[in-house]
Design a protein around this motif. Structure first.
Motif, PDB file in Angstrom:
ATOM      1  N   SER A 315     -41.962 -42.632 -75.198  1.00 16.02           N
ATOM      2  CA  SER A 315     -41.928 -41.049 -75.007  1.00 16.02           C
ATOM      3  C   SER A 315     -41.332 -40.577 -76.300  1.00 16.02           C
ATOM      4  N   LEU A 316     -41.692 -39.229 -76.241  1.00 16.26           N
ATOM      5  CA  LEU A 316     -41.139 -38.488 -77.250  1.00 16.26           C
ATOM      6  C   LEU A 316     -39.494 -38.043 -77.068  1.00 16.26           C
ATOM      7  N   ASN A 317     -38.596 -37.720 -77.904  1.00 18.34           N
ATOM      8  CA  ASN A 317     -37.497 -36.979 -77.734  1.00 18.34           C
ATOM      9  C   ASN A 317     -37.666 -35.721 -77.240  1.00 18.34           C
ATOM     10  N   ALA A 318     -36.998 -35.397 -76.047  1.00 19.76           N
ATOM     11  CA  ALA A 318     -37.198 -34.094 -75.313  1.00 19.76           C
ATOM     12  C   ALA A 318     -36.695 -33.048 -76.080  1.00 19.76           C
ATOM     13  N   ASN A 319     -35.965 -33.488 -77.307  1.00 16.36           N
ATOM     14  CA  ASN A 319     -35.155 -32.169 -78.039  1.00 16.36           C
ATOM     15  C   ASN A 319     -35.834 -32.170 -79.244  1.00 16.36           C
ATOM     16  N   GLY A 399     -44.435 -37.304 -72.804  1.00 13.19           N
ATOM     17  CA  GLY A 399     -43.758 -36.571 -73.889  1.00 13.19           C
ATOM     18  C   GLY A 399     -42.762 -35.825 -73.830  1.00 13.19           C
ATOM     19  N   GLY A 400     -42.005 -35.928 -72.435  1.00 15.43           N
ATOM     20  CA  GLY A 400     -40.549 -35.297 -72.269  1.00 15.43           C
ATOM     21  C   GLY A 400     -40.615 -34.024 -71.814  1.00 15.43           C
ATOM     22  N   ASP A 401     -41.921 -33.155 -71.896  1.00 10.38           N
ATOM     23  CA  ASP A 401     -41.903 -31.657 -71.719  1.00 10.38           C
ATOM     24  C   ASP A 401     -42.859 -31.655 -70.470  1.00 10.38           C
ATOM     25  N   VAL A 402     -41.776 -31.641 -69.174  1.00  8.32           N
ATOM     26  CA  VAL A 402     -42.782 -31.336 -68.116  1.00  8.32           C
ATOM     27  C   VAL A 402     -42.476 -30.419 -67.187  1.00  8.32           C
ATOM     28  N   ILE A 403     -43.504 -29.780 -66.310  1.00  7.65           N
ATOM     29  CA  ILE A 403     -42.985 -29.078 -65.343  1.00  7.65           C
ATOM     30  C   ILE A 403     -43.819 -29.442 -64.042  1.00  7.65           C
ATOM     31  N   VAL A 404     -42.935 -29.679 -62.874  1.00  7.61           N
ATOM     32  CA  VAL A 404     -43.587 -29.805 -61.669  1.00  7.61           C
ATOM     33  C   VAL A 404     -43.171 -28.842 -60.603  1.00  7.61           C
ATOM     34  N   VAL A 405     -44.333 -28.379 -60.031  1.00 11.69           N
ATOM     35  CA  VAL A 405     -44.278 -27.526 -58.778  1.00 11.69           C
ATOM     36  C   VAL A 405     -44.825 -28.243 -57.404  1.00 11.69           C
ATOM     37  N   VAL A 406     -44.046 -28.117 -56.660  1.00 12.64           N
ATOM     38  CA  VAL A 406     -44.515 -28.630 -55.337  1.00 12.64           C
ATOM     39  C   VAL A 406     -44.469 -27.855 -54.112  1.00 12.64           C
ATOM     40  N   GLU A 407     -45.655 -27.272 -53.541  1.00 11.01           N
ATOM     41  CA  GLU A 407     -45.744 -26.452 -52.538  1.00 11.01           C
ATOM     42  C   GLU A 407     -46.194 -27.125 -51.264  1.00 11.01           C
ATOM     43  N   ALA A 408     -45.234 -26.897 -50.210  1.00  8.70           N
ATOM     44  CA  ALA A 408     -45.567 -27.563 -49.066  1.00  8.70           C
ATOM     45  C   ALA A 408     -45.456 -26.770 -47.637  1.00  8.70           C
ATOM     46  N   SER A 409     -46.067 -27.144 -46.797  1.00 10.15           N
ATOM     47  CA  SER A 409     -45.840 -26.788 -45.481  1.00 10.15           C
ATOM     48  C   SER A 409     -44.947 -27.643 -44.499  1.00 10.15           C
TER      49      SER A 409
END
Lengths: 457, 457
Positions: A315-319, A399-409
């Motif tokens: 993993s990369l350092n997130a900072n 790499g430490g830089d992530v975005i997760v979107v969950v859409e649910a019914s």
């Protein structure tokens, strides 16, 4: 819950051992234990009560009488005087379209949504209050059902109650796929629904080829319902429930033999509703429900997954300062199934994952991302935790830089008192660069395509 | 009605003089008499009871406490360990989209539908059960409201109840136009809605320019809600209710002075809800509601209309053999407003008229057809009767072969217990050739275009 507040209803339930609610709570505890859960965990402590309340509300049709609903809601309306033909009031077709209902599948106990269209031809110079068509349909929906029987029961109850020239019912029913059916995951439309259309008719609608059916379909057509495109279900068709498909039976053998204590618990729930667990259609239901539930058992696979993940990418350092050449790479619309731990009801939807990579290449592969999503889905869950767990797991690998979107019914948003049919829930988790850069977040959210279909018919 | 059957609730109402239901029934009788109606007519006999029940159910928010709803539905969810950033659980945004609600306009007492989007950022490692967001919003919707106050009240109640980092509320509210505003009839899209969008934010959402609002809108966007296109309402904007527009005030003078006995009756209804009729926003409400209602007074204009009609075209004999050269001519999407006589609630929609003419020419003109539709709409009505009356009136003028289809949304199907938001009712009346020839009916129904919009935002 309608007009009863939670508190008042809870009291009714607590005092209601005689009406089977105490039994349901005990049975739910057995199921939670069978899933390897701690029934005293804070998120689960009130689950037995919540399940009992939801089930009692969701099957209130067993305690309602159609006569009480229709009585007093028949109004005199003269027909056309001295004329040949049919007109509204007496003779003309009256239809109410797009009534959103839900019912419980008698084959697997999961709720299924129903879009109901009701029509009738008045006679005897009487019309019925429009809302009664909805209320009567709801009485039969709120029981353990099979689509064709539901249509037939609503049809004949309305016919007896209104005494019209005829009643027509069209139901569009959708049933969640079972998650252990592999092809569902490969379906690029990720809809994951079994859809069927059933009809029932009485009086002038008894003959399926009667002209009055053409009028009915003509009036439905401009709501986007085109009969030509939909195969009407025949009485000889096999059970629609995915739990009974041969594929499901084959694949679910992965889960192993079902725990007889859990099966007995589910049978006692069915009995507490006033149903006969030995009714032909219900005999296999407890074990089918337990099989479904066992997809979501508590497991200690974390070790296994962690072992795999350690072999992953450093993993990369997130900072670390973000390279301006890095671009947002994404995997969108990864389907998932999960089970709400507050109500033991399914929720399902899609996961969108974004991360920064200089070469726009996903070092993990889509399949591993899918596996991680499914791994965290197949538990008793809440959507917020699922979102966080996916983000935490993939971050070191991407790499430490992530975005997760969950859409649910959430089935629990439609199959209980609140019945918010169109609602959907979105959760978001951001790490590294995405947590500090609103432009990166906005740019990712922009890239998510609008759904072409809500998964409904 | 939720889980209470009609019968049980009626008993509660009957015994409930002390909670103001008897007063509401008496007041409704005064209103019906003021409209020139016979309160003992079969269709109206139970209207006072129905109105009292619907109003009590529709304003149940006055008798509900947010604390009872949220309590016990806060669940522990750890945030991300040892990381910078936000993720679901603690820190990540959670939103529930497309909650269908309805509320009562404090300015005119008519119900209005609300599409509600709720978001919050958890803190203290606690998340709230998703359905509670809907339930709390509903508590404030089920009162006499104004959109901005509704948004603010839901926002601050959720903030107090959940104690999150912040709460965001977006409401899309639609209000029926008042029928006496002429331009509405000339609107070719015949939508007839006033639409506004309001927002409210607390905590991290307090600043309208905060990045977290961009995340919120980003997640709403792919549900088809695009903030860029919608003007956010400011606090200095005038009241949104069409009853307060200057145009409405001018035109409604046609109705004449309002009956003070009816105004007092409406004030007593407002008081019976526990509201103060002298609250600033409510002072003019009773007379505005009476003005709306007087559009639907019983009138003996039939003579006048009949006089006009006798000057019309000689009617053909409906049984006369149809000339094969005659073709179906139609006037589609004629808008109408009406008032349901069972619940004193508006229903509105469009009328489609078809008839056979050898030259495809409408001898009456669209304007006269519109006038007839409006004439029968502006009464206490039921849709079945409206359909028949239009057919009977136009048949002699259009050669005897007519088909009339009325499509309507009934407020009484959404603003009471059943809350069937997407539902719509279609009725059909056929005379002459259309009553005997299914192909002619099908051909006309085919010609009706599918609606491009349901009138919602």
């Amino acid at each position: 819950m309608g007009c009863l507040g939670d508190g008042r209803f809870a009291v009714e339930i607590r005092n209601g051992v005689s009406n089977g609610c105490g039994e349901v709570e005990d049975a739910v505890k057995v199921l939670l234990e069978g899933l390897g859960e701690d029934v005293n965990r804070e998120g689960l402590r009130k689950t037995p009560l919540r399940v009992a309340k939801a089930l009692r509300e969701g099957t209130r049709g067993y305690r309602q009488k159609v006569k009480d609903i229709v009585q007093g809601a028949l109004f005199p309306e003269a027909g056309l005087d001295n004329r040949v033909g049919h007109a509204g009031g007496a003779g003309g077709l009256v239809i109410v379209r797009d009534l959103d209902l839900f019912s419980y599948c008698e084959s697997c106990l999961l709720p299924f949504p129903v879009k109901c269209h009701v029509g009738y031809v008045p006679s005897g110079e009487r019309v019925v209050g429009l809302s009664k068509l909805s209320r009567v349909a709801d009485v039969f929906a709120k029981r353990l059902q099979e689509p064709q029987r539901l249509a037939d029961e609503v049809c004949s109850a309305l016919h007896r109650g209104i005494k019209p020239a005829g009643v027509a019912i069209i139901l569009q029913c959708t049933h969640i796929h079972f998650p252990d059916i592999e092809p569902v995951f490969l379906d690029s439309n990720h809809q994951g629904w079994v859809k069927i259309l059933v009809s029932s008719g009485s009086g002038v609608f008894e003959n399926k080829n009667a002209d009055v059916w053409d009028d009915f379909f003509g009036l439905l057509k401009f709501r986007g319902i085109n009969m030509d495109k939909i195969h009407l279900r025949g009485s000889s068709d096999p059970c629609w429930c995915p739990s009974q498909s041969s594929l499901s039976a084959k694949v679910s053998s992965k889960i192993g033999p079902v725990n007889p204590v859990m099966v007995t618990a589910v049978a006692s729930i069915i009995e507490s509703l006033g149903e006969d667990p030995l009714r032909k259609e219900l005999i296999g239901t407890p074990s089918r429900f337990v099989k479904w539930l066992m997809n979501f058992q508590n497991s200690n696979f974390d070790m296994k997954l962690n072992g795999f993940l350690c072999d992953g990418i450093d993993s990369l350092n997130a900072n670390e300062e973000v390279n301006v050449n890095q671009k947002i790479t994404s995997e969108l619309n990864i389907p998932f199934w999960s089970q709400c731990e507050h109500h033991l009801l399914p929720f399902h939807g899609v996961v969108h994952i974004g991360y920064l990579m200089s070469d726009g290449f996903n070092p993990m592969g889509k399949l591993l991302l899918q596996s991680i999503v499914h791994f965290y889905g197949f538990k008793l869950q809440v959507q917020e935790r699922l979102t966080r767990q996916i983000a935490e797991t993939i971050a070191p690998l991407l790499g430490g830089d992530v975005i997760v979107v969950v859409e649910a019914s959430h089935t629990c948003m439609i199959s209980r008192g609140i019945e918010k049919f169109g609602s959907s829930t979105a959760t978001i988790a951001v790490l590294g660069h995405f947590s500090t850069n609103p432009t990166a977040r906005a740019s990712f959210l922009e890239s998510i395509p609008r759904p072409t279909s809500s998964g409904e018919q």
